[in-house]
Design an enzyme around this catalytic site. Sequence first.
Site, short mmCIF file in Angstrom:
data_model
loop_
_atom_site.label_atom_id
_atom_site.label_comp_id
_atom_site.label_asym_id
_atom_site.label_seq_id
_atom_site.Cartn_x
_atom_site.Cartn_y
_atom_site.Cartn_z
N GLU A 228 0.86 -1.19 0.00
CA GLU A 228 0.00 0.00 0.00
C GLU A 228 0.89 1.23 0.00
OE1 GLU A 228 -2.30 -0.46 3.57
OE2 GLU A 228 -0.53 -0.49 4.82
N LYS B 245 2.86 4.58 1.08
CA LYS B 245 3.36 5.15 2.33
C LYS B 245 2.88 6.60 2.33
CE LYS B 245 7.50 5.33 5.20
NZ LYS B 245 7.42 6.68 5.73
N ASP C 299 2.19 10.39 3.43
CA ASP C 299 3.08 11.38 4.03
C ASP C 299 2.30 12.27 4.98
OD1 ASP C 299 5.49 12.43 4.52
OD2 ASP C 299 5.69 13.50 2.62
N TYR D 9 -3.54 1.69 8.73
CA TYR D 9 -2.59 0.72 8.18
C TYR D 9 -2.13 -0.32 9.20
CZ TYR D 9 0.73 4.19 10.05
OH TYR D 9 1.38 5.07 10.84
N LYS E 222 11.30 3.92 -0.79
CA LYS E 222 11.13 5.38 -0.82
C LYS E 222 11.24 5.91 -2.25
CE LYS E 222 11.15 7.80 2.52
NZ LYS E 222 11.61 8.07 3.87
N CYS F 113 11.01 47.71 -17.87
CA CYS F 113 10.80 46.40 -18.45
C CYS F 113 12.11 45.85 -19.02
CB CYS F 113 9.75 46.50 -19.55
SG CYS F 113 9.57 44.99 -20.50
N CYS G 101 11.51 45.84 -23.09
CA CYS G 101 11.32 47.04 -23.92
C CYS G 101 11.76 48.32 -23.24
CB CYS G 101 9.87 47.16 -24.35
SG CYS G 101 8.78 47.64 -23.01
N CYS H 64 4.33 45.89 -17.16
CA CYS H 64 5.06 46.74 -18.08
C CYS H 64 4.03 47.56 -18.84
CB CYS H 64 5.86 45.85 -19.04
SG CYS H 64 6.29 46.69 -20.58
N CYS I 176 6.01 46.62 -26.53
CA CYS I 176 6.94 45.71 -25.87
C CYS I 176 6.89 44.40 -26.64
CB CYS I 176 6.49 45.51 -24.42
SG CYS I 176 7.44 44.23 -23.56
#
Length: 781
Positions: free
Chosen positions: A113, A115, A117, A225, A313, A407, A410, A437, A443
């Site tokens: 199954e 693991k 976290d 579990y 893991k 910017c 540009c 900008c 631009c």
Amino acid sequence: MENPQNQIKQLREQLSLHAYKYYVLDDPEITDADYDRLYQQLESLEKAHPELITVDSPTQRVGAKPDSGFSEVQHELPMLSLSNQFDDQGIAAFYQRAQEGLETQDQLSISAEPKLDGLAVSLLYEQGVLVRGATRGDGTTGEDITLNVRTIKSIPLKLMGEGWPERLEIRGEIYMPKAGFDAMNERARAAGEKVFVNPRNAAAGSIRQLDPKITASRPLEFCCYGLGTSSGELPDSYIETQRRLSSWGVKISPELEQLDGLDACLDYISRLGARRDSLPYDIDGVVLKIDSRDQQSVLGFRSRDPRWATAYKFPAQEQSTRLIAVDFQVGRTGAVTPVARLEPVFVGGVTVSNATLHNMDEIARLDVRAGDQVIVRRAGDVIPQIVKVVVEQRTGEETAISVPDHCPVCGSEIERTRLVKRGKGKETHAEGAIYRCVGRLACTAQLKQALIHFVSRKAMDIDGLGEKAIEMLVDLELVRSPADLYRLTKDQVLGLEGYAETSASNLINAIADSKQVTLARFIYALGIPEVGEETARILASHLGTLERVRKALPRTLVCLPEVGLEVAYEIYHFCQDSHNAEVMDNLLNEGVELEQQTEIANSLKACMTLDRLINQAAIPSVAETGAKQLADYFGTLDAFLQTDTDRLASVPKLSARGKAGVAAKLADADWVEEQRQFEAQLLEFGIHWESERADQTEAQSLAGETWVLTGTLESMGRNEAKALLQQLGAKVSGSVSAKTSVLVAGPGAGSKLTKAEQLGVKVIDEAQFIAMLESQGLSSS
Ligand code: IVH
């Protein structure tokens, strides 16, 4: 009348069963509303008979805050840890050691199954009732978190069914699903509060809250579990035991499998690894357990790790690396966003060298500096994120990150966007987290992105013009604005890399064909910030013409369904901007022809009322009810704007502060003018709002009914259908129940249709729906 004790018992059983189906099986049988109704019934019965309240009642999940901290719990059997493996060889060695320990060459039966976290907990049930929850702590001594675990809905307060041992300790993981974690952090970010680094920390932080109310508000789940102490006989097989627990209402992993032999284990690991990113919760590996408890006891332990179980893991989803620098990228709407350049690092299974930093607020919140050692997290398909700075590793050489003044592409100025908020009759403007900008299409970064968007399939749908070609057109200065596309010649296209006779002709034809376009596509193609396909469609279908869209005041725009203040201002500012106006004019001059409708949508005609207008007019101390009083009293905007102090004083049920607020506004000529302009716009657009009040009461022919929409509708979007139904007074719900009045089922209708048929709910198709709307004087636009 049944006696309350029995009623209470039945309600509790029903509620527990439905909570089990919802939280444990993820497969609800009744609607949330029906559940709430049962819950309220139980609550009121318990209120009338407080002597009948028991700790395992579903109403008793959230208790009061304890006076002192958590007390200690001694685990009767230690809570163990697992040895870790990082590759197939490690798993093969584990398997071989187990075979040797069991003195067998036979294939071993193994349970596998995910693991999870999160954090390990122990739950003690006596006579089937949850009496204690404890953290793992150091494995021997944990903390008593009973009040907090009781708030987790996937943990039964009472075991279902029968046959459970009188005393049973269930062990498992408390975790926070990814979606809940993201939503929680999103809210925290918006409120400027602390965000959690990952779902595990969020789960651990939530369970260690002294106030159970806080824990209850966090999206936590539990999955079992294994077992600790048990007073009764249970099957020899782990997987059988898990199935039995499941029948008692305890959540077990849906991924649990029984495997025979080593190859099946390796196959499981690679199958689950491939699905890791798409699971709704974080996992850091696979746990393999020899399935037979007899075999487990033969194998025993090596220090604190069982020899009968191990963990494979997966690659870590967080790593630390150095932030080399922060670059700023310019997007289609000119938004300048920070991108972290990282020393490449292997995280979550891939090598990462860029990460998102969201926006400048995030940079400030993290206090991240160039040169910092940072924690990068990559979970799933999301772009890697920087979640934390390792402050301890600062050398003093790190440098602050600031938005450039100009910017990077540009050289235009960069401006901070403003947020518009409305509350209590007031509109306020605050600094936003986004910088832009101001160069617009001058631009080249914005121009390229804007063109890519302009030609895309859902916009002007110009086939044969890819991103590379657009880059070349911009770099060669053949295209400086979308309108220039319509002036391109075949020879110019032939001059670009990748085009030959046929493809060049095809492109020129495709560009010419795109000139005939619906208003909705055209609006979408303009790339107005925050205006996606749906909003563009709403603008087009409600306002009818480009001219009205361009003129619409923010206050008119917010009358449209799904258009909030923020979006309304974006549209308004975009259209008022002279540069954008020129872009639109040029496109029309090049022969772009819009399919428009002259009429404004019926649904919009009926949406504005005088009290709504007054409510939106930002009068201090005048909110919804005050606005209604004023509207009822004066009847027309003109009468309201021309009133004098005496008449104002005689408005019934309006507070003195409200009256003062109105007086102050009436003395402000600009404000008065703004109201008149707004009214003028409504009249110009044909929104005859003054006579509307009569219309609306007449139009509420579906008042009291609950409608549900399912499947696809061809002539309109769901939102529009919903708005029209609401306009007729119906409530629109997301799920079918016995209370549903009518289900509108388009093609592709599924479970809702089946349920409606089972419940005998009236079902109509799209044609019937439209006929109904038309009979009410409404039509889809
Ligand atoms: S079995 C003796 N199964 O991993 C076996 N643990 O490193 C004890 N964990 O503290 C644990 N998912 O918090 C087991 N499916 C799973 C698990 C799991 C997560 C955690 C658990 C434990 C740690 C052991």
